[in-house]
Design a protein around this motif. Structure first.
Motif, PDB file in Angstrom:
ATOM      1  N   LEU A   1       0.894  -1.145  -0.122  1.00  0.00           N
ATOM      2  CA  LEU A   1      -0.094  -0.027  -0.024  1.00  0.00           C
ATOM      3  C   LEU A   1       0.760   1.491   0.120  1.00  0.00           C
ATOM      4  N   LYS A   2       2.155   1.050  -0.177  1.00  0.00           N
ATOM      5  CA  LYS A   2       3.174   2.243  -0.153  1.00  0.00           C
ATOM      6  C   LYS A   2       2.999   3.028   1.186  1.00  0.00           C
TER       7      LYS A   2
ATOM      8  N   LEU B   1       5.550   6.515   2.432  1.00  0.00           N
ATOM      9  CA  LEU B   1       4.772   7.498   2.683  1.00  0.00           C
ATOM     10  C   LEU B   1       5.280   7.954   4.084  1.00  0.00           C
TER      11      LEU B   1
ATOM     12  N   MET C   1       7.014  11.492   5.600  1.00  0.00           N
ATOM     13  CA  MET C   1       6.657  12.232   6.744  1.00  0.00           C
ATOM     14  C   MET C   1       7.517  12.697   7.310  1.00  0.00           C
TER      15      MET C   1
ATOM     16  N   ASP D   1       9.593   8.682 -11.053  1.00  0.00           N
ATOM     17  CA  ASP D   1       8.093   8.235 -11.092  1.00  0.00           C
ATOM     18  C   ASP D   1       7.752   8.102  -9.791  1.00  0.00           C
TER      19      ASP D   1
ATOM     20  N   LYS E   1       1.531  21.611  -3.342  1.00  0.00           N
ATOM     21  CA  LYS E   1       2.655  22.276  -3.364  1.00  0.00           C
ATOM     22  C   LYS E   1       2.660  23.862  -3.390  1.00  0.00           C
TER      23      LYS E   1
ATOM     24  N   ASP F   1      -1.418  11.518  11.443  1.00  0.00           N
ATOM     25  CA  ASP F   1      -0.479  11.715  10.438  1.00  0.00           C
ATOM     26  C   ASP F   1      -0.713  12.802   9.588  1.00  0.00           C
TER      27      ASP F   1
ATOM     28  N   PHE G   1       0.129  16.030  11.655  1.00  0.00           N
ATOM     29  CA  PHE G   1       1.186  16.111  11.843  1.00  0.00           C
ATOM     30  C   PHE G   1       1.939  16.709  10.422  1.00  0.00           C
ATOM     31  N   TRP G   2       1.647  16.145   9.365  1.00  0.00           N
ATOM     32  CA  TRP G   2       2.068  16.442   7.969  1.00  0.00           C
ATOM     33  C   TRP G   2       1.593  18.134   7.879  1.00  0.00           C
TER      34      TRP G   2
ATOM     35  N   THR H   1      -5.276   6.156   9.621  1.00  0.00           N
ATOM     36  CA  THR H   1      -4.144   6.137   8.781  1.00  0.00           C
ATOM     37  C   THR H   1      -4.172   6.910   7.587  1.00  0.00           C
ATOM     38  N   MET H   2      -3.273   7.490   7.190  1.00  0.00           N
ATOM     39  CA  MET H   2      -3.276   8.120   5.732  1.00  0.00           C
ATOM     40  C   MET H   2      -2.536   7.397   4.999  1.00  0.00           C
ATOM     41  N   LEU H   3      -2.827   6.971   3.573  1.00  0.00           N
ATOM     42  CA  LEU H   3      -2.351   6.427   2.743  1.00  0.00           C
ATOM     43  C   LEU H   3      -2.494   7.288   1.187  1.00  0.00           C
ATOM     44  N   THR H   4      -1.794   6.879   0.345  1.00  0.00           N
ATOM     45  CA  THR H   4      -1.656   7.374  -0.962  1.00  0.00           C
ATOM     46  C   THR H   4      -2.290   6.453  -1.931  1.00  0.00           C
TER      47      THR H   4
ATOM     48  N   TRP I   1      -2.258   6.646  -5.256  1.00  0.00           N
ATOM     49  CA  TRP I   1      -1.699   6.694  -6.809  1.00  0.00           C
ATOM     50  C   TRP I   1      -0.364   5.799  -6.820  1.00  0.00           C
ATOM     51  N   ASP I   2      -0.432   4.980  -7.723  1.00  0.00           N
ATOM     52  CA  ASP I   2       0.719   4.152  -7.600  1.00  0.00           C
ATOM     53  C   ASP I   2       1.643   5.043  -8.448  1.00  0.00           C
ATOM     54  N   SER I   3       1.525   5.789  -9.021  1.00  0.00           N
ATOM     55  CA  SER I   3       2.732   6.791  -9.902  1.00  0.00           C
ATOM     56  C   SER I   3       2.072   8.279  -9.925  1.00  0.00           C
ATOM     57  N   LYS I   4       2.809   9.084 -10.103  1.00  0.00           N
ATOM     58  CA  LYS I   4       2.187  10.363 -10.283  1.00  0.00           C
ATOM     59  C   LYS I   4       1.820  10.568 -11.713  1.00  0.00           C
TER      60      LYS I   4
ATOM     61  N   LEU J   1      -0.044  15.570  -4.607  1.00  0.00           N
ATOM     62  CA  LEU J   1       0.033  14.248  -4.274  1.00  0.00           C
ATOM     63  C   LEU J   1      -1.190  13.928  -3.270  1.00  0.00           C
TER      64      LEU J   1
ATOM     65  N   MET K   1      -3.713  12.281  -1.214  1.00  0.00           N
ATOM     66  CA  MET K   1      -3.805  11.390   0.012  1.00  0.00           C
ATOM     67  C   MET K   1      -5.350  11.003   0.304  1.00  0.00           C
TER      68      MET K   1
ATOM     69  N   GLU L   1      -6.298  -2.656   3.253  1.00  0.00           N
ATOM     70  CA  GLU L   1      -6.196  -1.580   4.004  1.00  0.00           C
ATOM     71  C   GLU L   1      -6.752  -1.629   5.470  1.00  0.00           C
TER      72      GLU L   1
END
Lengths: 307, 331
Positions: free
Chosen positions: A221-222, A226, A230, A259, B6, B159, B162-163, B187-190, B192-195, B202, B204, B222
């Motif tokens: 889940l990466k 991540l 942080m 990437d 950003k 998280d 905190f970010w 819990t925070m996850l992303t 996207w496998d790639s941008k 990004l 979240m 998850e």
């Protein structure tokens, strides 16, 4: 053919596993088992390996693949770390916190020292102190650099120690080596103290199984990367607030690809790249060697000069 | 949907509130909250404001707002006749429930030598179900005679807070920080496998447990991740790391700091993490060995009343919280 000399450690290497954060260490994670000791082998220095039953030689696991082992001594007297060259052998000196230093953190004056965080790469397993990258940086910038590295540690460990140390001490420079995001730090709650383990050191099969399940899922889940992001952001913030020079070292090459998810927030973070550096080996033939560390040190110095 | 942008100080905000020009293509047209332009027209209801019937909580069904009005009569604080008490959700450029932007606030001319405070947290801090004036940090702002920026985001974990804390403290210098701790299990996850090309954001998202949507293989993973984290106490351990880092950054920047343990995870006489599966709290607090000085910075507060949605602390509870934080800050 001359009979190879056996490398014999002066005594069995200490087993340095469970690291305890204690009040005596200012809540910094250290290694009570090796406090104030000087030893010639660490258990993570893999030359002190399993003795081959056929040859009687000490063997070392290498990166060539599972099950592939070979004797270091068979590399012959030309080998930099051949036992006939005592001047090249690493000596591991540990201070009152169990960090590999000749001095203690509290003895360093504010803003007149640097500090390096990381895993065995920064601890310099298989290397003499003087050949570790941060010690070359130290000589070049004329500042003592404290090594807060702990072999086998995850970024969690470095981050915890960074947080505790930066609250109490004022370094001028921080060299922050990132280790693999897949390493995790566990806390086992016992006797009203928090003990930190790295999973493999725990003898409970269920605990091990859960640990591996977690690491696999986190990777899928990466979440692991991540979490590192942080921590990097927080490290950068803290260094900026304190006007402390900061350079990351991405030893595991997790964040250098276009990437990667880190990119949108990565541009303003100085990070040493390992691309194009020819890798040599330390005594344990597992960790990086003298030339590799020298190239890294050169990059660090370039970054610091541009900070 | 929460996004790091950003262009907005790298902070996480509600993407639905971004101007069209800054909204990523994949999010354009997604109006889960029914929000086309949050900035232009403040909202009367948020999706997390549980006005709808059918929400199950503690084995009973929450009544709809209309039913509650009938049941509680004109004396109810949130009766429609009391317009001044009704929540109005106004979001700024960052997607935070704040009438001003952080960068404007930081350069705002200080009155009487005062600057501004900033509050991080989840829906407790965002003030779901509350009018802005009733949220604890706004009450605190009145006491401190300075504006307080609301960086709370509904449903977010520590998280996320905190970010945003890391990003904000790098760029701005608030006069004090209130860090409301959320549930460690969040819990925070992303996702996207790639941008995606051309997108500077990004993305979240919250893990399944927080969103309650288990409808795919990824969602199942998850949930597994959260359960194992909880079993191994990694969730609470992560919160402890965050607490320590927040304290260090505030110490170094000489910024007064108060934690509000909103979910009461770190009360030494209770639990340190609610176990998700059994719902049985652990007996001992893992905070003890490292928390001697942090407990001095921590407040807890009883739930005296409820907000309009019947799920979050009400105005009186927020008043007590504000007073307790004020006492800590004064020390």
């Amino acid at each position: 053919m001359t009979e190879p000399q056996h490398t014999q450690p002066a005594k069995n290497p200490p087993t340095v596993g469970v690291d305890i954060m204690s009040e005596e260490f200012d809540n910094v994670i250290g290694r009570p088992a090796i406090v104030n000791q000087t030893i010639d082998y660490m258990n993570s220095d893999r030359q002190y390996g399993i003795r081959d039953p056929k040859t009687g030689l000490l063997q070392v696991g290498t990166i060539h693949g599972p099950g592939h082992i070979e004797s270091c001594e068979e590399l012959g007297p030309e080998w930099h770390y051949h036992s006939s060259k005592p001047e090249n052998q690493p000596v591991y000196r540990y201070n009152s916190m169990g960090h590999r230093n000749a001095f203690n953190l509290k003895d360093l004056p504010d803003r007149e020292f640097g500090i390096a965080f990381g895993c065995s790469f920064t601890e310099g397993i298989g290397l003499k102190e003087e050949n570790i990258f941060h010690q070359k940086v130290s000589r070049d910038i004329d500042l003592p650099i404290y090594s807060c590295a702990i072999s086998g540690a995850s970024n969690d460990v470095s981050y915890w120690n960074f947080t505790q140390i930066m609250r109490r001490y004022k370094p001028a420079v921080v060299l922050y080596q990132l280790t693999s995001s897949t390493r995790f730090l566990m806390n086992a709650h016992a006797h009203n103290k928090i003990q930190f383990t790295f999973g493999i050191l725990n003898d409970k099969p269920e605990f091990l199984s859960d640990m591996f399940d977690f690491a696999a899922l986190a990777n899928k889940l990466k979440y692991d990367t991540l979490r590192t992001q942080m921590q990097m952001q927080s490290v950068k913030t803290l260094c900026k607030v304190t006007n402390t020079k900061l350079v990351f070292l991405d030893v595991f090459n997790e964040f250098n690809s276009p990437d990667k998810l880190i990119l949108p927030i990565f541009k303003d973070i100085g990070c040493v790249s390992l691309a194009g550096i020819e890798r040599d080996e330390a005594r344990d033939r597992w960790h990086s060697g003298i030339n590799y560390h020298k190239h890294i040190a050169d990059q660090f110095i370039e970054f610091l000069n541009n900070c | 949907m929460h996004v790091i942008n950003k262009n907005l100080d790298g902070m996480i905000g509600l993407s639905d509130s971004f101007p069209e020009s800054q909204r990523p293509a994949v999010l354009a047209g997604r109006h889960a909250l029914g929000l086309g332009a949050m900035n232009a027209s403040p909202l009367k209801w948020m999706s997390t404001d549980r006005r709808e019937s059918g929400h199950i909580r503690h084995n009973h069904t929450l009544l709809s707002y209309e039913d509650r009005v009938k049941e509680r009569g004109e004396d109810w604080y949130y009766h429609p006749s009391k317009i001044e008490n009704q929540p109005l959700y106004q979001y700024n450029d960052y997607g935070h429930r704040s009438q001003y932007n952080l960068k404007d606030l930081s350069t705002r001319k200080r009155i009487d030598g005062y600057g501004f405070g900033i509050a991080f947290g989840c829906s407790y801090t965002e003030g779901i179900g509350l009018a802005t004036k009733d949220i604890y940090h706004q009450v605190l702002g009145e006491m401190m005679r300075m504006p307080v920026y609301n960086c709370g985001l509904g449903a977010c974990g520590n998280d996320v807070s905190f970010w945003n804390f890391s990003q904000a403290m790098r760029r701005y210098k608030p006069n004090f920080v209130v860090f409301q701790l959320s549930g460690s299990g969040r819990t925070m996850l992303t996702n996207w496998d790639s941008k995606p090309p051309g997108i500077d954001l990004l993305n979240m998202r919250l893990a399944t447990r927080a969103t309650g949507q288990i409808n795919s293989d990824t969602s199942s993973k998850e949930l597994d991740l959260l359960l194992i984290m909880n079993e191994l106490r990694l969730d609470t351990w992560r919160t402890i790391q965050i607490i320590e880092a927040v304290k260090t950054i505030c110490d170094i920047s000489s910024t007064p700091l108060v934690f509000w343990d909103g979910f009461q995870e770190f009360r030494t006489d209770r639990s340190f993490s609610q176990v998700i599966v059994e719902g049985i709290p652990q007996q001992n607090s893992a905070m003890q060995p490292v928390s001697a000085d942090i407990h001095e910075l921590m407040v807890i507060a009883p739930a005296i009343d409820k907000a309009r949605d019947d799920a979050h602390p009400g105005p009186k509870s927020n008043q007590v919280i504000a007073e307790r934080i004020y006492e800590k800050l004064k020390k």
